[in-house]
Design an enzyme around this catalytic site. Structure first.
Site, PDB file in Angstrom:
ATOM      1  N   ASN A   9       0.873  -1.176   0.000  1.00  7.84           N
ATOM      2  CA  ASN A   9       0.000   0.000   0.000  1.00  7.84           C
ATOM      3  C   ASN A   9       0.908   1.224   0.000  1.00  7.84           C
ATOM      4  O   ASN A   9       1.468   1.584   1.028  1.00  7.84           O
ATOM      5  CB  ASN A   9      -0.904  -0.016   1.238  1.00  7.84           C
ATOM      6  N   LYS A  11       0.089   4.264  -0.362  1.00  8.05           N
ATOM      7  CA  LYS A  11      -0.554   5.484   0.160  1.00  8.05           C
ATOM      8  C   LYS A  11      -0.271   6.636  -0.809  1.00  8.05           C
ATOM      9  O   LYS A  11      -0.239   6.421  -2.018  1.00  8.05           O
ATOM     10  CB  LYS A  11      -0.084   5.757   1.594  1.00  8.05           C
ATOM     11  N   HIS A  95      -9.465   1.507   4.904  1.00  8.75           N
ATOM     12  CA  HIS A  95      -8.188   1.692   5.594  1.00  8.75           C
ATOM     13  C   HIS A  95      -8.383   2.645   6.764  1.00  8.75           C
ATOM     14  O   HIS A  95      -9.185   3.568   6.684  1.00  8.75           O
ATOM     15  CB  HIS A  95      -7.139   2.245   4.612  1.00  8.75           C
ATOM     16  N   GLU A  97      -6.730   5.045   7.770  1.00  9.74           N
ATOM     17  CA  GLU A  97      -6.520   6.459   7.430  1.00  9.74           C
ATOM     18  C   GLU A  97      -7.775   7.039   6.783  1.00  9.74           C
ATOM     19  O   GLU A  97      -8.126   8.196   7.012  1.00  9.74           O
ATOM     20  CB  GLU A  97      -5.291   6.586   6.517  1.00  9.74           C
ATOM     21  N   GLU A 167      -5.263  -4.340  10.771  1.00 11.50           N
ATOM     22  CA  GLU A 167      -4.218  -3.330  10.939  1.00 11.50           C
ATOM     23  C   GLU A 167      -4.468  -2.540  12.215  1.00 11.50           C
ATOM     24  O   GLU A 167      -5.242  -1.573  12.216  1.00 11.50           O
ATOM     25  CB  GLU A 167      -4.213  -2.366   9.745  1.00 11.50           C
ATOM     26  N   GLY A 173       2.767   2.736  10.763  1.00  9.67           N
ATOM     27  CA  GLY A 173       3.711   3.827  10.589  1.00  9.67           C
ATOM     28  C   GLY A 173       4.455   4.213  11.859  1.00  9.67           C
ATOM     29  O   GLY A 173       5.081   5.265  11.913  1.00  9.67           O
ATOM     30  N   SER A 212       3.639  -1.718  10.421  1.00  5.67           N
ATOM     31  CA  SER A 212       5.087  -1.814  10.606  1.00  5.67           C
ATOM     32  C   SER A 212       5.656  -3.194  10.248  1.00  5.67           C
ATOM     33  O   SER A 212       6.560  -3.695  10.925  1.00  5.67           O
ATOM     34  CB  SER A 212       5.478  -1.407  12.033  1.00  5.67           C
TER      35      SER A 212
HETATM   36  P1  13P Z   1       3.189   0.718   7.655  1.00 11.47           P
HETATM   37  O1  13P Z   1       3.673  -0.590   7.081  1.00 11.47           O
HETATM   38  O2  13P Z   1       3.934   1.903   7.111  1.00 11.47           O
HETATM   39  O3  13P Z   1       3.111   0.675   9.141  1.00 11.47           O
HETATM   40  O4  13P Z   1       1.676   0.925   7.117  1.00 11.47           O
HETATM   41  C1  13P Z   1       0.774  -0.113   7.288  1.00 11.47           C
HETATM   42  C2  13P Z   1      -0.445   0.197   6.503  1.00 11.47           C
HETATM   43  O5  13P Z   1      -1.211   1.086   6.854  1.00 11.47           O
HETATM   44  C3  13P Z   1      -0.686  -0.570   5.276  1.00 11.47           C
HETATM   45  O6  13P Z   1      -1.967  -0.364   4.798  1.00 11.47           O
END
Ligand code: 13P
Length: 250
Positions: A9, A11, A95, A97, A167, A173, A212
């Site tokens: 992903n 983003k 997601h 976010e 997640e 992150g 992560s």
């Molecule tokens: P990270 O791997 O950067 O923690 O992000 C995870 C994520 O949100 C994947 O959709």
């Protein structure tokens, strides 16, 4: 046996040029992988070019979001048929976010998941609790409510095409990966929920872990009974790093 599914992903990262450079570097690194499904989700702007660069490879294309209508007056949105037209095999929906920063409720996620399936795109439906929710002992209640809402419109006959991504928000992150035990506990709960909702199909449904994920923690996570893949953010932005995550899972 469930085929592991590793998805990148990206983003809001990468111009078209950067995205194509990734695809060109990445495809040869994973060309020999036959026992895992590999997926890359670039931003909308790079879908067409990355799709072309992945043609003929074992890497599939995904979108990071979708609207639920086919077309219409929805400024700024992209529909499932448009994504199918670009060759998207998957699309990420719900997601954290999008839930937290754009106010998307599970009811909207459910409409998106159903619309994607109707157009031949497999949804990757994300769920996960915040740190406050975990510390308040509400993790399972939160997951259950997100699953109830987000999968409300999925027809049982199509359940095996749906991928769930667990997640935990506190792991995204932050460099703070869930331990394999904590992740497995949530995945087992999710599979048990899927069993109640979809019956036998639950055994075929893939549940990815995200938060992560890095090359050096992938194998331990993937060794857990109910972890069937990873949804990777930061560590998927470099071809070598994501290829190592694939190698550790296949
Ligand atoms: P990270 O791997 O950067 O923690 O992000 C995870 C994520 O949100 C994947 O959709």
């Amino acid at each position: 046996m469930r085929t592991p599914i590793l998805a990148a992903n990206w983003k809001m990262h990468k111009t078209v040029g950067e995205a194509v450079a990734f695809a060109k570097a990445f495809v040869p690194l994973v060309a020999g992988v036959a026992n895992a499904e590999i997926v890359v989700a670039p931003p909308f702007t790079a879908l067409a070019a990355v799709g072309a660069a992945l043609a003929g490879s074992n890497v599939k294309l995904a979108a990071q979001n979708a609207h639920f209508e086919k077309q219409g007056a929805f400024t700024g949105e992209v529909s499932p048929p448009m994504l199918a037209d670009l060759g998207c095999a998957y699309a990420i929906v719900g997601h954290s976010e999008r839930r937290a920063l754009f106010g998307e409720p599970s009811e909207l996620v459910a409409k998106k998941a159903a619309a994607l399936l109707a157009h031949g795109i497999r949804p990757i439906v994300c769920v996960g609790e915040t740190l406050d929710e975990r510390e308040a002992g509400r993790t399972f209640a939160v997951l259950e409510s997100q699953l109830d809402g987000s999968l409300a419109s999925v027809d049982g006959g199509r359940a095996a095409e749906v991928v769930i991504a667990y997640e935990p928000v506190w792991a995204i992150g932050t460099g703070r990966t869930a331990t394999p035990e904590i992740a497995q506990e949530a995945h087992a709960m999710i599979r048990s929920w899927l069993g109640k909702r979809f019956g036998g199909a639950a055994a075929q449904m893939r549940i990815q872990y995200g938060g992560s994920v890095k090359p050096d923690n992938t194998a331990q996570l993937m060794a857990q009974t109910d972890i069937d893949g990873a949804l990777v953010g930061g560590a998927s932005l470099e071809a070598e790093s994501f290829a190592k995550i694939v190698a550790a899972s296949a």
